[in-house]
Design a protein around this motif. Structure first.
Motif, PDB file in Angstrom:
ATOM      1  N   TYR A   1       0.858  -1.237   0.193  1.00 16.18           N
ATOM      2  CA  TYR A   1       0.103   0.050   0.075  1.00 16.18           C
ATOM      3  C   TYR A   1       0.810   1.277   0.042  1.00 16.18           C
ATOM      4  O   TYR A   1       1.850   1.170   0.479  1.00 16.18           O
ATOM      5  CB  TYR A   1      -0.855   0.070   1.204  1.00 16.18           C
ATOM      6  CG  TYR A   1      -1.926  -1.107   1.331  1.00 16.18           C
ATOM      7  CD1 TYR A   1      -3.322  -0.973   0.854  1.00 16.18           C
ATOM      8  CD2 TYR A   1      -1.407  -2.181   1.920  1.00 16.18           C
ATOM      9  CE1 TYR A   1      -3.767  -2.108   0.842  1.00 16.18           C
ATOM     10  CE2 TYR A   1      -2.360  -3.511   1.892  1.00 16.18           C
ATOM     11  CZ  TYR A   1      -3.517  -3.325   1.454  1.00 16.18           C
ATOM     12  OH  TYR A   1      -4.328  -4.528   1.385  1.00 16.18           O
ATOM     13  N   VAL A   2       0.231   2.182  -0.430  1.00 14.52           N
ATOM     14  CA  VAL A   2       0.895   3.810  -0.227  1.00 14.52           C
ATOM     15  C   VAL A   2      -0.018   4.635   0.466  1.00 14.52           C
ATOM     16  O   VAL A   2      -1.323   4.203   0.735  1.00 14.52           O
ATOM     17  CB  VAL A   2       1.192   4.330  -1.714  1.00 14.52           C
ATOM     18  CG1 VAL A   2       1.888   3.479  -2.585  1.00 14.52           C
ATOM     19  CG2 VAL A   2      -0.357   4.457  -2.468  1.00 14.52           C
ATOM     20  N   PHE A   3       0.501   5.514   1.117  1.00 14.58           N
ATOM     21  CA  PHE A   3      -0.034   6.414   2.206  1.00 14.58           C
ATOM     22  C   PHE A   3      -0.087   7.884   1.566  1.00 14.58           C
ATOM     23  O   PHE A   3       0.967   8.595   1.235  1.00 14.58           O
ATOM     24  CB  PHE A   3       0.715   6.616   3.338  1.00 14.58           C
ATOM     25  CG  PHE A   3       0.197   7.269   4.509  1.00 14.58           C
ATOM     26  CD1 PHE A   3      -1.113   7.310   5.042  1.00 14.58           C
ATOM     27  CD2 PHE A   3       1.203   7.814   5.348  1.00 14.58           C
ATOM     28  CE1 PHE A   3      -1.521   8.116   6.128  1.00 14.58           C
ATOM     29  CE2 PHE A   3       0.782   8.595   6.614  1.00 14.58           C
ATOM     30  CZ  PHE A   3      -0.611   8.506   6.776  1.00 14.58           C
ATOM     31  N   ASP A   4      -1.526   8.518   1.443  1.00 15.70           N
ATOM     32  CA  ASP A   4      -1.270   9.924   0.875  1.00 15.70           C
ATOM     33  C   ASP A   4      -0.514  11.000   1.478  1.00 15.70           C
ATOM     34  O   ASP A   4      -0.352  11.870   1.052  1.00 15.70           O
ATOM     35  CB  ASP A   4      -2.881  10.333   0.911  1.00 15.70           C
ATOM     36  CG  ASP A   4      -3.806   9.722  -0.302  1.00 15.70           C
ATOM     37  OD1 ASP A   4      -3.044   8.946  -1.071  1.00 15.70           O
ATOM     38  OD2 ASP A   4      -5.012   9.478  -0.341  1.00 15.70           O
TER      39      ASP A   4
ATOM     40  N   ASP B   1      -9.376   6.645   3.890  1.00 15.18           N
ATOM     41  CA  ASP B   1      -9.450   7.529   2.836  1.00 15.18           C
ATOM     42  C   ASP B   1      -8.018   8.031   2.260  1.00 15.18           C
ATOM     43  O   ASP B   1      -7.753   8.858   1.519  1.00 15.18           O
ATOM     44  CB  ASP B   1     -10.407   8.800   2.740  1.00 15.18           C
ATOM     45  CG  ASP B   1     -11.836   8.067   2.766  1.00 15.18           C
ATOM     46  OD1 ASP B   1     -12.142   7.254   2.037  1.00 15.18           O
ATOM     47  OD2 ASP B   1     -12.822   8.871   3.306  1.00 15.18           O
ATOM     48  N   VAL B   2      -6.914   7.552   2.981  1.00 19.11           N
ATOM     49  CA  VAL B   2      -5.501   7.928   2.654  1.00 19.11           C
ATOM     50  C   VAL B   2      -4.569   6.732   2.423  1.00 19.11           C
ATOM     51  O   VAL B   2      -3.319   7.028   2.011  1.00 19.11           O
ATOM     52  CB  VAL B   2      -5.152   8.835   3.831  1.00 19.11           C
ATOM     53  CG1 VAL B   2      -5.970  10.067   4.099  1.00 19.11           C
ATOM     54  CG2 VAL B   2      -5.165   7.924   5.199  1.00 19.11           C
ATOM     55  N   TRP B   3      -4.982   5.553   2.613  1.00 23.79           N
ATOM     56  CA  TRP B   3      -4.297   4.531   2.279  1.00 23.79           C
ATOM     57  C   TRP B   3      -4.950   3.745   0.934  1.00 23.79           C
ATOM     58  O   TRP B   3      -6.007   3.567   0.844  1.00 23.79           O
ATOM     59  CB  TRP B   3      -4.270   3.209   3.331  1.00 23.79           C
ATOM     60  CG  TRP B   3      -3.579   3.794   4.541  1.00 23.79           C
ATOM     61  CD1 TRP B   3      -4.028   4.328   5.505  1.00 23.79           C
ATOM     62  CD2 TRP B   3      -2.383   3.733   4.903  1.00 23.79           C
ATOM     63  NE1 TRP B   3      -2.899   4.793   6.270  1.00 23.79           N
ATOM     64  CE2 TRP B   3      -1.747   4.453   5.923  1.00 23.79           C
ATOM     65  CE3 TRP B   3      -0.958   3.272   3.962  1.00 23.79           C
ATOM     66  CZ2 TRP B   3      -0.636   4.490   6.632  1.00 23.79           C
ATOM     67  CZ3 TRP B   3       0.064   3.434   4.548  1.00 23.79           C
ATOM     68  CH2 TRP B   3       0.492   3.894   5.567  1.00 23.79           C
ATOM     69  N   HIS B   4      -3.925   3.550   0.014  1.00 28.24           N
ATOM     70  CA  HIS B   4      -4.367   2.709  -1.275  1.00 28.24           C
ATOM     71  C   HIS B   4      -3.485   1.578  -1.722  1.00 28.24           C
ATOM     72  O   HIS B   4      -2.239   1.636  -1.309  1.00 28.24           O
ATOM     73  CB  HIS B   4      -4.370   3.946  -2.282  1.00 28.24           C
ATOM     74  CG  HIS B   4      -5.111   4.998  -1.846  1.00 28.24           C
ATOM     75  ND1 HIS B   4      -6.445   5.167  -1.692  1.00 28.24           N
ATOM     76  CD2 HIS B   4      -4.512   6.274  -1.368  1.00 28.24           C
ATOM     77  CE1 HIS B   4      -6.682   6.437  -1.363  1.00 28.24           C
ATOM     78  NE2 HIS B   4      -5.674   6.953  -1.163  1.00 28.24           N
ATOM     79  N   LEU B   5      -4.080   0.847  -2.542  1.00 33.62           N
ATOM     80  CA  LEU B   5      -3.252  -0.291  -3.080  1.00 33.62           C
ATOM     81  C   LEU B   5      -2.084   0.330  -3.902  1.00 33.62           C
ATOM     82  O   LEU B   5      -2.269   1.138  -4.502  1.00 33.62           O
ATOM     83  CB  LEU B   5      -3.951  -1.001  -4.058  1.00 33.62           C
ATOM     84  CG  LEU B   5      -5.040  -1.827  -3.641  1.00 33.62           C
ATOM     85  CD1 LEU B   5      -5.897  -2.500  -4.662  1.00 33.62           C
ATOM     86  CD2 LEU B   5      -4.859  -3.072  -2.567  1.00 33.62           C
TER      87      LEU B   5
ATOM     88  N   THR C   1      -6.967  -7.579   0.525  1.00 37.87           N
ATOM     89  CA  THR C   1      -6.752  -6.103   0.231  1.00 37.87           C
ATOM     90  C   THR C   1      -7.489  -5.107   1.338  1.00 37.87           C
ATOM     91  O   THR C   1      -8.067  -4.358   0.931  1.00 37.87           O
ATOM     92  CB  THR C   1      -7.152  -5.803  -1.133  1.00 37.87           C
ATOM     93  OG1 THR C   1      -8.570  -6.140  -1.243  1.00 37.87           O
ATOM     94  CG2 THR C   1      -6.304  -6.456  -2.185  1.00 37.87           C
ATOM     95  N   GLY C   2      -7.752  -5.609   2.509  1.00 36.60           N
ATOM     96  CA  GLY C   2      -8.230  -4.907   3.445  1.00 36.60           C
ATOM     97  C   GLY C   2      -7.787  -3.558   3.807  1.00 36.60           C
ATOM     98  O   GLY C   2      -8.551  -2.746   4.555  1.00 36.60           O
ATOM     99  N   GLY C   3      -6.395  -3.208   3.596  1.00 38.56           N
ATOM    100  CA  GLY C   3      -6.121  -1.860   3.771  1.00 38.56           C
ATOM    101  C   GLY C   3      -6.461  -0.799   2.728  1.00 38.56           C
ATOM    102  O   GLY C   3      -6.300   0.581   3.086  1.00 38.56           O
ATOM    103  N   ASP C   4      -6.998  -1.220   1.472  1.00 33.82           N
ATOM    104  CA  ASP C   4      -7.339  -0.297   0.680  1.00 33.82           C
ATOM    105  C   ASP C   4      -8.483   0.677   0.958  1.00 33.82           C
ATOM    106  O   ASP C   4      -9.762   0.024   1.275  1.00 33.82           O
ATOM    107  CB  ASP C   4      -7.655  -0.828  -0.876  1.00 33.82           C
ATOM    108  CG  ASP C   4      -7.848  -0.139  -1.872  1.00 33.82           C
ATOM    109  OD1 ASP C   4      -7.230   0.955  -2.046  1.00 33.82           O
ATOM    110  OD2 ASP C   4      -8.803  -0.483  -2.774  1.00 33.82           O
ATOM    111  N   GLY C   5      -8.154   2.100   0.907  1.00 37.70           N
ATOM    112  CA  GLY C   5      -9.265   2.911   1.441  1.00 37.70           C
ATOM    113  C   GLY C   5      -9.561   3.217   2.896  1.00 37.70           C
ATOM    114  O   GLY C   5     -10.094   4.050   3.208  1.00 37.70           O
TER     115      GLY C   5
END
Length: 130
Positions: free
Chosen positions: A50-53, A123-127, A116-120
């Protein structure tokens, strides 16, 4: 039906449920897998990244308690930049991998390849997509 047969069947299903890994990057430490119709970055075992906004290019802003829930994809002491994958030094001096400048993390609630439980989250964590 015996327990052994049930376990063998469950193991076979698990193999088909895991994402098919494709491209290899940084010596196999990072791969791509098709998950939900997207080419998602994973580690060598197929665990989603994941990436972090709130990160900046080349800078991780996920430290302390954040890094407990979002463990970084650590880089070895001798790791070197490799194409679109770069090494970022964290605030504590440890090193982690980044893709196109964005640090890569796991989500602590993902327990198997393809989760993929971390996606969204927030609203700052994404695949991390390739």
């Amino acid at each position: 039906m015996t327990i052994r047969m049930l376990l063998a069947g469950a193991a076979a299903l698990a193999l088909f449920a895991a994402p098919a890994l494709a491209e290899d990057y940084v010596g196999g430490a990072v791969k791509t897998a098709e998950i939900g119709g997207k080419q998602v970055l994973t580690d060598a075992n197929g665990m989603t990244l994941y990436v972090f906004d709130k990160d900046a290019a080349g800078k991780s802003n996920c430290n302390g308690e954040c890094a407990v829930k979002w463990p970084p994809l650590m880089a070895a002491a001798d790791a070197a930049d490799n194409g679109e994958f770069t090494v970022v030094t964290r605030d504590d001096g440890t090193r982690m991998w980044a893709h196109e400048g964005l640090p890569l993390y796991y989500w602590y609630e993902d327990t198997k390849a393809g989760d993929t439980g971390g996606d969204g989250v927030g609203d700052v964590w994404h695949l991390a997509v390739d």
